[in-house]
Scaffold this motif. Sequence first.
Motif, mmCIF file in Angstrom:
data_model
loop_
_atom_site.group_PDB
_atom_site.id
_atom_site.type_symbol
_atom_site.label_atom_id
_atom_site.label_comp_id
_atom_site.label_asym_id
_atom_site.label_seq_id
_atom_site.Cartn_x
_atom_site.Cartn_y
_atom_site.Cartn_z
ATOM 1 N N ASN A 932 0.843 -1.198 0.000
ATOM 2 C CA ASN A 932 0.000 0.000 0.000
ATOM 3 C C ASN A 932 0.881 1.251 0.000
ATOM 4 N N LEU A 933 0.630 2.137 -0.952
ATOM 5 C CA LEU A 933 1.418 3.364 -1.087
ATOM 6 C C LEU A 933 0.517 4.542 -0.753
ATOM 7 N N SER A 934 0.722 5.108 0.415
ATOM 8 C CA SER A 934 -0.164 6.190 0.825
ATOM 9 C C SER A 934 0.500 7.558 0.732
ATOM 10 N N ASN A 935 1.792 7.624 1.067
ATOM 11 C CA ASN A 935 2.479 8.923 1.060
ATOM 12 C C ASN A 935 2.879 9.278 -0.367
ATOM 13 N N ASP A 936 2.587 10.495 -0.761
ATOM 14 C CA ASP A 936 2.790 10.846 -2.165
ATOM 15 C C ASP A 936 3.925 11.819 -2.394
ATOM 16 N N LEU A 937 4.679 12.222 -1.374
ATOM 17 C CA LEU A 937 5.768 13.168 -1.559
ATOM 18 C C LEU A 937 7.070 12.563 -1.044
ATOM 19 N N PHE A 1067 3.717 19.948 0.854
ATOM 20 C CA PHE A 1067 5.052 20.403 0.464
ATOM 21 C C PHE A 1067 5.422 21.677 1.208
ATOM 22 N N LEU A 1068 4.486 22.613 1.316
ATOM 23 C CA LEU A 1068 4.794 23.864 2.013
ATOM 24 C C LEU A 1068 5.135 23.595 3.472
ATOM 25 N N GLU A 1069 4.388 22.674 4.105
ATOM 26 C CA GLU A 1069 4.691 22.345 5.499
ATOM 27 C C GLU A 1069 6.020 21.620 5.612
ATOM 28 N N GLN A 1070 6.306 20.739 4.624
ATOM 29 C CA GLN A 1070 7.617 20.080 4.607
ATOM 30 C C GLN A 1070 8.741 21.108 4.501
ATOM 31 N N MET A 1071 8.607 22.062 3.584
ATOM 32 C CA MET A 1071 9.654 23.053 3.374
ATOM 33 C C MET A 1071 9.821 23.929 4.591
ATOM 34 N N ALA A 1072 8.711 24.367 5.200
ATOM 35 C CA ALA A 1072 8.812 25.187 6.408
ATOM 36 C C ALA A 1072 9.490 24.409 7.537
ATOM 37 N N SER A 1073 9.108 23.154 7.725
ATOM 38 C CA SER A 1073 9.733 22.337 8.762
ATOM 39 C C SER A 1073 11.202 22.114 8.472
ATOM 40 N N LEU A 1074 11.540 21.870 7.186
ATOM 41 C CA LEU A 1074 12.937 21.637 6.841
ATOM 42 C C LEU A 1074 13.780 22.871 7.125
ATOM 43 N N LEU A 1075 13.253 24.060 6.860
ATOM 44 C CA LEU A 1075 14.005 25.283 7.161
ATOM 45 C C LEU A 1075 14.232 25.422 8.657
ATOM 46 N N CYS A 1076 13.201 25.101 9.438
ATOM 47 C CA CYS A 1076 13.363 25.158 10.902
ATOM 48 C C CYS A 1076 14.392 24.146 11.375
ATOM 49 N N LEU A 1077 14.378 22.938 10.799
ATOM 50 C CA LEU A 1077 15.339 21.913 11.206
ATOM 51 C C LEU A 1077 16.756 22.295 10.793
ATOM 52 N N VAL A 1078 16.910 22.936 9.648
ATOM 53 C CA VAL A 1078 18.239 23.407 9.241
ATOM 54 C C VAL A 1078 18.769 24.411 10.258
ATOM 55 N N LEU A 1079 17.890 25.309 10.721
ATOM 56 C CA LEU A 1079 18.309 26.289 11.725
ATOM 57 C C LEU A 1079 18.640 25.590 13.041
ATOM 58 N N ILE A 1080 17.808 24.626 13.432
ATOM 59 C CA ILE A 1080 18.054 23.914 14.692
ATOM 60 C C ILE A 1080 19.370 23.146 14.619
ATOM 61 N N ALA A 1274 11.214 17.212 -4.617
ATOM 62 C CA ALA A 1274 12.456 16.571 -4.194
ATOM 63 C C ALA A 1274 13.660 17.459 -4.484
ATOM 64 N N TRP A 1275 13.686 18.089 -5.667
ATOM 65 C CA TRP A 1275 14.834 18.939 -6.022
ATOM 66 C C TRP A 1275 14.943 20.145 -5.101
ATOM 67 N N LEU A 1276 13.819 20.767 -4.762
ATOM 68 C CA LEU A 1276 13.863 21.924 -3.867
ATOM 69 C C LEU A 1276 14.349 21.514 -2.482
ATOM 70 N N HIS A 1277 13.896 20.364 -2.013
ATOM 71 C CA HIS A 1277 14.375 19.889 -0.703
ATOM 72 C C HIS A 1277 15.872 19.616 -0.749
ATOM 73 N N LEU A 1278 16.333 18.958 -1.797
ATOM 74 C CA LEU A 1278 17.764 18.659 -1.900
ATOM 75 C C LEU A 1278 18.576 19.945 -2.013
ATOM 76 N N SER A 1279 18.034 20.964 -2.708
ATOM 77 C CA SER A 1279 18.739 22.236 -2.812
ATOM 78 C C SER A 1279 18.918 22.874 -1.453
ATOM 79 N N VAL A 1280 17.861 22.842 -0.654
ATOM 80 C CA VAL A 1280 17.952 23.407 0.704
ATOM 81 C C VAL A 1280 18.968 22.646 1.527
ATOM 82 N N LEU A 1281 18.961 21.306 1.441
ATOM 83 C CA LEU A 1281 19.905 20.500 2.227
ATOM 84 C C LEU A 1281 21.340 20.756 1.780
#
Length: 1631
Positions: A932-937, A1067-1080, A1274-1281
């Motif tokens: 079963n594939l539920s997560n789409d991002l 995606f917006l929530e993922q990106m916002a969380s990722l920015l916070c985690l980068v700062l943390i 995926a590319w935007l997340h990898l760019s941030v990382l």
Amino acid sequence: MLRLAIGARSQLCPMAESFKLLVLVDQEQAFKQLDVPFLNRFEKQLVQPVDLLPPDRRSALAELDLWCRAVALEAACEVVPGGLAKQGALAALMLARPTASLEELQRCIFDMALPLAVFRSSSLQQMQRKEEEYFEVRRSMADALRYAQTLGTLCEVATSSPMAHMPPVRELADVGGTEIIPVAQLSGSQQLEDILEKFFLEAEADATKTRSLVLQLDALSSVSRLSLTRHCCTVARARHQAAPNAHVFLVQHRAGWSPEHGATGYTWQPELGWNSIFVDDLQGEGRETGEGSALVGQSLKDFLQLSVHDLQQKNRIPSLAQILLRRGSSCVARCVQPGVNLEFLAERLRAVKKALEELPAFRQAVEALAMLVLSQWTSSSGLHLHVKLAMQEMRFGSLRKSVWLSIERLQLSALTHALRWMDSDFNLRHVTQATPKALRLWLALVASSSQSAAQVMSAALRPGAALQGPAPVPNSGRFGPLECRCPFSARILTQCAAVASNVEERDPIRLQTLCTQIFGEEAMKAFKDFEDTDPGALLHDAVSIWAPIYPFLNFELMLKVYTLAFQNKAGSSPSQSPLELVVIFQSCKQLVQSVCSVLSLVESSFGEGEENEASLRILDSVHGSLPGSLVQAVGTLPATAEWVDRAQPHVQMLLFLGFTDDVLSMASAWYRLRLKLQFQSVLGEERVKDIPPISSAQELLTQDFWRSTVSSLRDMTRMSQEPAKSKEDQTAEAEVARAFCSGLALLEDLLRLPTALAALEASGLAEVVWSSVMQEDPTNFHLQRLPTECAKSLLRWLHLDPVSKVLKSTTLKSKTLRLYMNFLEDVLELDTCRDKDIAEVQTTRTCSPNLLRAAVRLRRSLCHYANSLVGSGVPPPAPAELQELLKRNKSAALFVAKAIRRRGGDLELCRLAIVHEGALPWFPLNPARLPNLSNDLPDPFVNLLPKLDETLKRYNALCSAAGLCASSPNDQAFKEAVARALPGVASGRRTAMVLGAITSRVLLNRQVAIEEGLRKLKEWTTESLNEETNVSRRSKQALVDRMFAGTLLPHVKDLAVEDPEKPSRKFLEQMASLLCLVLIDSQYASSWLEMVLTNPKEAKRLYWPTMPESDEAAVIGAMGYVGWYTCPRGHPYSVGECTRPMQLGRCPVVGCGAPIGGESHRNVEGVRTVNQETLTRKAQPGFIAATSDLLDETIVNQFNRQLNMRGLKSLRLVLHVALWVSLGGDQYGIAAEVIEPNSGANPRRAAEHLYKLICEEWLELLRRTRLPSRELCAWLHLSVLRAAETCLAQRKLTTESERLKYEQDFQVATEKAMFQGMGGDDRRRMDVGTDYTGAASAGFGHDWKELCDGWDNSVYDSMDTALPKVLWYGRAPVSMDEFEESFLARAEQRKRHPLLALVLKQKRRLSALKALPPLLAWHAVLFEAFEDFSLTREEARQLSNGEAITRLPEHLQAQGRQRLQSFCNAFNEAFPLVERLFECEANPFLLDGHVHLPGLMTEETPVIFSLPYVAPAGETEAPSLCTVQLANVLQGAQNELVEALEAVRGAADAAHGATLTAQTAPEALLASLDAWREEDLQKVLLPLLHEFRAESFVLEYDLDTGRERLEDALSRRLRGATRIQASACEISNAL
């Protein structure tokens, strides 16, 4: 009382009540001569003659007017002097003849008719009486008076002659002439009355004798004097009715009959009792009046009926010989020779005059040719040219005089045309200065019927030729004015060329016979005698007329080249006939082109001035064969590699043209030079001093030469002959191998020579090279191993057509099989897949090159089908043959799956398996085996963990523990799982990693959590933060609190909608969380990211990335293409359109109002032009809300901003998400004010605005990256990382330089994410986080390993195991599009590699450079077609390109059509590059990016679109600029390429420029463009990309080393390019 005044006396007189004073005055006199106050005293009434006409006569007036109009139409001119346009003249005639019938009135008009009207009107001609023919009765004054006496006793005679033409009284004796009285000389009316009284009394005394009194009124006499004279005559006649034999003639001399002469013009005013007659000229027969005496007394009718040519033949006018002797100097002076001074002109006039006087044959020749010109000026219908000329240009006095002047003008023009033609190329010098033999030949050619010059005929038929004043004499010289050494050489050569095109072989006897038929036996005898006296004279002229212009070569050198070419072709014996010379000249064309191209390059690099001394030294060394000697001499020059590359095509052509074994031995010096320079470019000049000697060029094709050469190179690099062991020796051996490969590549040109294939086949060199590459055995060349790039280079050499033809042994080895397959797939151009290819791949088990080629064609077809499946709603059906293959061959099906995975990832594989189940029966992924594939991002948080072998396992453990703790609070189990998953990880890094797993599994899927579980997870996170020792703990804690509270992005639930073209909420929530985690995760305090997320008040003081320099810069960027200026008081303003002023204005700044703008692109005084950078040079901190596409383009194009559009949009999206996070913090009001100034600090409106901007950036990134939405996430997340590692949370951005470095680092991160991360492990781990990779792995089962090409190198041990793997491995072939995208994405790469950047960016313009030679070649055709032709713009619009060719000499028309076809093809391909014809407007001849003139450039297109013209002053029309601007664009592309080469190779290697014109040989132009000739970007770069590619599963390029080597290889490939200047100096006078 009434005051009466007479002169000075006045007195009051009584008057009766009924007294009225009537003043009769002419209307024109009243308006022009009477005072206005005087006129105002009267009641004014306008009385016209028609008003006085009785009613019963008005119908007759209408009928007469109708008849007059018909006559005027027939005559096409005025009927009577002054015209009858107004009814007043006709009404006055009817008042003067109150009882006359219509016929009588018409007769009156006939008597006053102009001679031209009578000549042209049939109605007037019908009124002539046989005994009173119009022209006969007006042959002289006496004839006219005799006719007038039949009309009545009072007669008015109007004439065009001046008073001086009045004959003396004695000549009027036959008509009773007694006295001629000029009225202007009389003292008053009393004297006139006395003369009349005396005249009539004498007549009464002798009634038997006819008497005539002639009264003359000059042209200046007033109307009142005319009226008074008429009145006196009428009164006197009435008193003496008894004298019927007394006639009074009132002669009016009026100059200028046309209405524009105003008051002095004549108007016919009929009067009661008077008759009227018009006489054109009063001169009588037998009177001598100088040059016009031949016309005196002759009938004017003859001169109106006959042409000048007919008059000349009938001896009715002076002969041309007489005029030539009398006015020959005037004719010669009108023939303007180029570059002559007054002294030369005076001497020339004396010499020609003497020749005319002393050489009757010369005079007769000029006269005969002038008669030929006059024959072209005849008219079979209508007026003859001299009559038109008399009417329009030569109106002097009478028509007779005007006709004579016109005749004389045409005679002089005809003689001038004849002399101009005879003097072309200074031909008259053979009459005035030359030897007797030259004069004999000159006269013989003039007498030849073949010399009846068509040029003279065409010149005579040009508009305005008859009135042409001084005009240039045609000169055929291309190298300056030609003073022909052979008489009429240009015409001789033209006629011989027309015949030579049909002569197949050189037979001197036959050629001499043909010449005799053309020119005559006498001319040929004279030519032979002349050639013996002045050998080479005709060749000298032929070179001057026909030889193309080559840069840096003067005429003397060109003449020597042709002389040597003639000797090379025909020996030293002179030509027996002009035709033989022309045949040899044409046969030498290709040889001369190659020789001159080489010498032009010699002069550009080794020339010491304009004397061509370097080339002359080379030509002086020529002995025997010209090609061989020249190549040998060039091989000894101290040339550079760049020079050799430019000269090579022409040297190669020389070797072809003069191929012999001796030539090959001479060419050895050339090839030895090339090899030496090539080795030096690889190993360095200090190492390579010399190479082994070569006795013949064929020696280069032997194994022994290359063995000895490699051995020498090893010695030069100080290597022993033993196997290389040390690292230094291995490096040196690799350099030797590269030098060997580059030298072998130089043999491509040699292999095209005759006997080269046989030599190559006999030597076995190709088989040894094949063995060295494919059998990995380079020991034959004293090499232990070949570097991979060398092996790839040798493969290219082996697949050259000549080499592949002789290569027999093509045995393949398993270990090099993949190398060969990669080469075929990347470099070779193969056909499309065929059925036999599929059959061969399926059935053949023996490896061969043919099998691999078939496999490559099949793989390309399968990849094309796989690409069509990615993202498809309904899968397109595969071709039937492929469908069967995919069903039967599992490897082929897996290969398609590999291609799909490369484009769309594991998600696309799973999607195709589920969505299209059953539609793709061959698809190797079983949907039933997918979980079963539920997560789409993609899950970005997995990449926060260390990159270890068990990263995925540990991350899944953390996610599972976090999910378990959130749903059933058990923090102890969670803590243990963290300890097991992250052993040894510092607490400072552990928090962000664990919080990432919590976010992925819990915070973004809150439905799985309970409140207590969230509290436990938050407590653990807070404790972990408290353990850290870094600063900014408070800010980080605030972000953690908001993450657990779900308020990281306020209002996101209300704003985000599910739309494929918009970013999803997750995606917006993922990106916002990722920015916070980068700062943390960051160990830096007070970074820019921290300020934006938590302290926007402080962030306003920092510099923000992606922002314009300032608010002013934002305005400037948004305005686009404008020019900036300052008013006299310093206030800036802009000008749109062409950015230059075209109108005046006032400064809009309040209180200023200074004048601004300008006219015709010129500023008003005080206005200064400023650079945009001057207005925006001071950068401004803070967030600037203004955005637009133009603004973004401005930022990207700034030299110091290292962002491309993709990097800018991605960074700005990250920035906007970070700002959205700040809207949920304590300073939400400040954040809202930053986002939307003056909005009232409304967070909801600010969030809406941010979401709108994010959606726009998302759409732009979808378009620019061409990624599916999921892959874009995926590319935007990898760019941030990736950016987190270098810049994202590590800098404060307090200065502008910090911002620039920040942007550059983020740009690099985005490109690494695109070209390394998206195909690497980081991307695959993100899919594992959402189970797609795991699901695909489970679905493929045992095939997963093959899908991933997961085999070790042991499969290459045997061909049986290697062949199946190599045929179907999932390698991505070299792609120009992907490489271009990766390269241009980074601004720093464009700066580091300018040549590569230019080639990629300007590929359209560079590939269009091949259009420049056919464009200039077509210009040369047009200049020859319209040579000495004054083409008007209207004619250029009407004349087509095809019709222009018909104006060429017949022997040049076939070549002209070929050049036209080449030009049309090149123009239609290249012209869309011309964006603007004028500075102020776009190209109006483009429609949807294609040529639309209207339609394409063809044979039928008006020539104005292809004939170049730039007006020296005034307006230039758009059509005539088409080819001018295209040439500018193309030369600009070439020169930019040269500048980039100079930047790479240094100013010392700067190439000399060449000025090119329409007369420049196309071969010389191609020499300048040779570096790019017939090459496109694909052919140039693909082999280089293949050579320097690092092989892996995905297409990756080394970001530094690979591009450095590409830049160097490309600079060597293009180093022959030359800066050019396409000169339009010959164009300016074309129209």
